[in-house]
Design an enzyme around this catalytic site. Sequence first.
Site, PDB file in Angstrom:
ATOM      1  N   SER A 161      37.055  35.554  37.266  1.00  0.00           N
ATOM      2  CA  SER A 161      36.242  36.716  37.593  1.00  0.00           C
ATOM      3  C   SER A 161      35.386  36.426  38.837  1.00  0.00           C
ATOM      4  O   SER A 161      35.931  36.012  39.866  1.00  0.00           O
ATOM      5  CB  SER A 161      35.377  37.084  36.379  1.00  0.00           C
ATOM      6  OG  SER A 161      34.771  38.338  36.534  1.00  0.00           O
ATOM      7  N   ASP A 327      43.717  43.624  31.493  1.00  0.00           N
ATOM      8  CA  ASP A 327      42.438  43.576  32.212  1.00  0.00           C
ATOM      9  C   ASP A 327      42.331  44.805  33.106  1.00  0.00           C
ATOM     10  O   ASP A 327      43.090  44.941  34.068  1.00  0.00           O
ATOM     11  CB  ASP A 327      42.384  42.289  33.049  1.00  0.00           C
ATOM     12  CG  ASP A 327      41.055  42.102  33.779  1.00  0.00           C
ATOM     13  OD1 ASP A 327      40.224  43.018  33.773  1.00  0.00           O
ATOM     14  OD2 ASP A 327      40.874  41.013  34.360  1.00  0.00           O
ATOM     15  N   HIS A 360      39.671  41.846  30.231  1.00  0.00           N
ATOM     16  CA  HIS A 360      39.112  40.931  31.226  1.00  0.00           C
ATOM     17  C   HIS A 360      38.644  39.617  30.597  1.00  0.00           C
ATOM     18  O   HIS A 360      38.762  38.554  31.198  1.00  0.00           O
ATOM     19  CB  HIS A 360      37.947  41.618  31.934  1.00  0.00           C
ATOM     20  CG  HIS A 360      37.375  40.832  33.067  1.00  0.00           C
ATOM     21  ND1 HIS A 360      38.119  40.474  34.175  1.00  0.00           N
ATOM     22  CD2 HIS A 360      36.139  40.316  33.280  1.00  0.00           C
ATOM     23  CE1 HIS A 360      37.359  39.783  35.006  1.00  0.00           C
ATOM     24  NE2 HIS A 360      36.160  39.671  34.492  1.00  0.00           N
TER      25      HIS A 360
END
Lengths: 389, 389
Positions: A161, A327, A360
């Site tokens: 991320s 995600d 995610h």
Amino acid sequence: MTFPPKDSVGYVYPQTVVFQDTIELESKGYLKGFQLAYETYGTLNNDKSNAILICHALSGDHHVAGYHQCETEAESLKTVGWWNTMIGPGKPIDTDIFFVVCSNNLGGCSGSTGPSSINPETGQQYGTDFPIVTVNDWVKTQAMLSDHLGIKQWAAVAGGSLGGMQALQWSIDFPQRLRHCLVIASAPKLNAQNIGFNDVARQAIRTDPDFHNGNYYSVKTTPSRGMRVARMIGHITYLSEDMMALKFGRSLRKKSKFDYEFTPEFEVESYLRYQGDRFVDRFDANTYLLMTKALDYFDPAAKTNDSLKEALTGVKADFFVASFSSDWRFAPERSREIVRALQSNRVNVSYSEIKCDQGHDSFLLNIDDYMNVMFAYLRRIAKEVGELS
Amino acid sequence: MTFPPKDSVGYVYPQTVVFQDTIELESKGYLKGFQLAYETYGTLNNDKSNAILICHALSGDHHVAGYHQCETEAESLKTVGWWNTMIGPGKPIDTDIFFVVCSNNLGGCSGSTGPSSINPETGQQYGTDFPIVTVNDWVKTQAMLSDHLGIKQWAAVAGGSLGGMQALQWSIDFPQRLRHCLVIASAPKLNAQNIGFNDVARQAIRTDPDFHNGNYYSVKTTPSRGMRVARMIGHITYLSEDMMALKFGRSLRKKSKFDYEFTPEFEVESYLRYQGDRFVDRFDANTYLLMTKALDYFDPAAKTNDSLKEALTGVKADFFVASFSSDWRFAPERSREIVRALQSNRVNVSYSEIKCDQGHDSFLLNIDDYMNVMFAYLRRIAKEVGELS
């Protein structure tokens, strides 16, 4: 069962490094010295070639694996590092092979200098006087930590991320200082929807009357209502629609029929509120604001006419890029943008698109296919740096 | 240019009907009488067979087409009804053919009895004493309005989003009272993600110190910060990711480089904040809470062991169902669930999946393919009720 578990790095202890000199930041703001909190696991080899830098995401910190020692084992258990599934003896990032380093980002609230630290110029907590920090600033300060540790070249810089963005920026800013770059569940820049969600979260915090324009420390309050809402929004975007359907569906909260009241009717309401409440206790609002801003600003291609290929021209590292099918915060297509830009520069890149339901948050989870590709890629690195034959 | 435009229903005037008797609601709450505000356009034919009921969505009201007369034309222009693209002379819902009715839902804030109305039992505004209302309650009260208007059977009941849920419930509760049911951009029930977003919005409002536990009227305040955040969240879910990328991308707000401040850097931040601010001025927070709860509770299949097919067994109406490819709030798959359940009951159903970028909001917009299928379907209805040969 022995505690800490044998496949963990066991009890770990944060360290701190202090940099006395004034640092100018990308925002033109400056700090008259700062400190970074960090942890290390495993042993640095003689030629210092087996070090891996982990970069943390939005609400992470330097405590990436193992446990902090508390009064009781039960308490210690709760202190497990945020990527303990990935890092430890025999795990993909194998601490019998690698020396692993992770620092709390500048602006953080877990030991590195941040808005809740004392500003030496005023003797008060920085609050909103703390300058905006960017991914570039984090890479710059992580490079200072590398110098401090005597690590000239990382075997790998890795992150998921927002952490993946830092890894990517490392490959641009210090091409010679990393052999491998691992960019997981990330994106080359936020899109309008991502920025929108960030700004809603910020507005929730900044319009909370307890925010006091960022200087809530002196009045001994915290914008807890805004933080709670911000975290609830975040959580929805970390989970996939399918995962939420699977995990909660329309299940009712400890009852068989509706109360027709504003107390939680559905499990998902309780879950999100609980996540929100828990976050308030452990995270500083000003840091949260800074981290979301750093996400918004990240856009390495901005300086090269929006050409990511051009932005990545000087890259020397080999790449591992991974994304997760479910995600929707940073969808696989966003990772493919990075892959295509690298490939067009003839960079060696290994790309995995992991099929899973967890959204995610997958990058933090123990998902077989993901663990396996990470394990294989890390073994390759181990061989390259002479730690495996 | 003449104003009002010739293809609009022109200036329109809200009406009110008062029901004196006590009504018990699905929540077991009750109201000692209530009123509904509504508007009508076009002319009811002699056998009262050309009437179409429009059901409004979350933040809509009875003012669905035409304009309200203000001091200036510029002001009047701003009062355009929320589905003016769809309803008017020569438009898909052609007011030269049909008599169109739309009422403000019970619990609303635009003229129907709601939380901001005076509770006859206390002489004060209801505030949180206003009972929870559901889609079933709305259908029940809309049926009372039908009786008042002398309409035994609607040529069609139509709605988008939450409005589509009301149309669907009409077909279940009063199968003989509608010939056609138009369910657009809707879903047979919310999923966990939908409920999650609703609860975040509610928490933003209910934790605003100006909410005063719902009784903010008496202290002459309004939970504007919470409402603003709630609307910002809503807006992100109404737009598609692609549409936001197209409309805003990463464009900066009236500047060429970053200020590195918390003022809006990106256009999308300004847009969302503006939408949030505007909403605060025109909508009551308690009504917003009630509408989101009604969405959460809607689940006609709950009474039939989660079998939507079984819930729809008694349906007599023909159906028009439409969804939009870029709608992620109520994705096409949610409409297909309705279509499959209807088909398995051998109900006549026409399904259109409109390809477009505009997300959930598409149902309000002038999109060629959408207008064309609506036009064609409504012409079919006109022929059936003897208004076209």
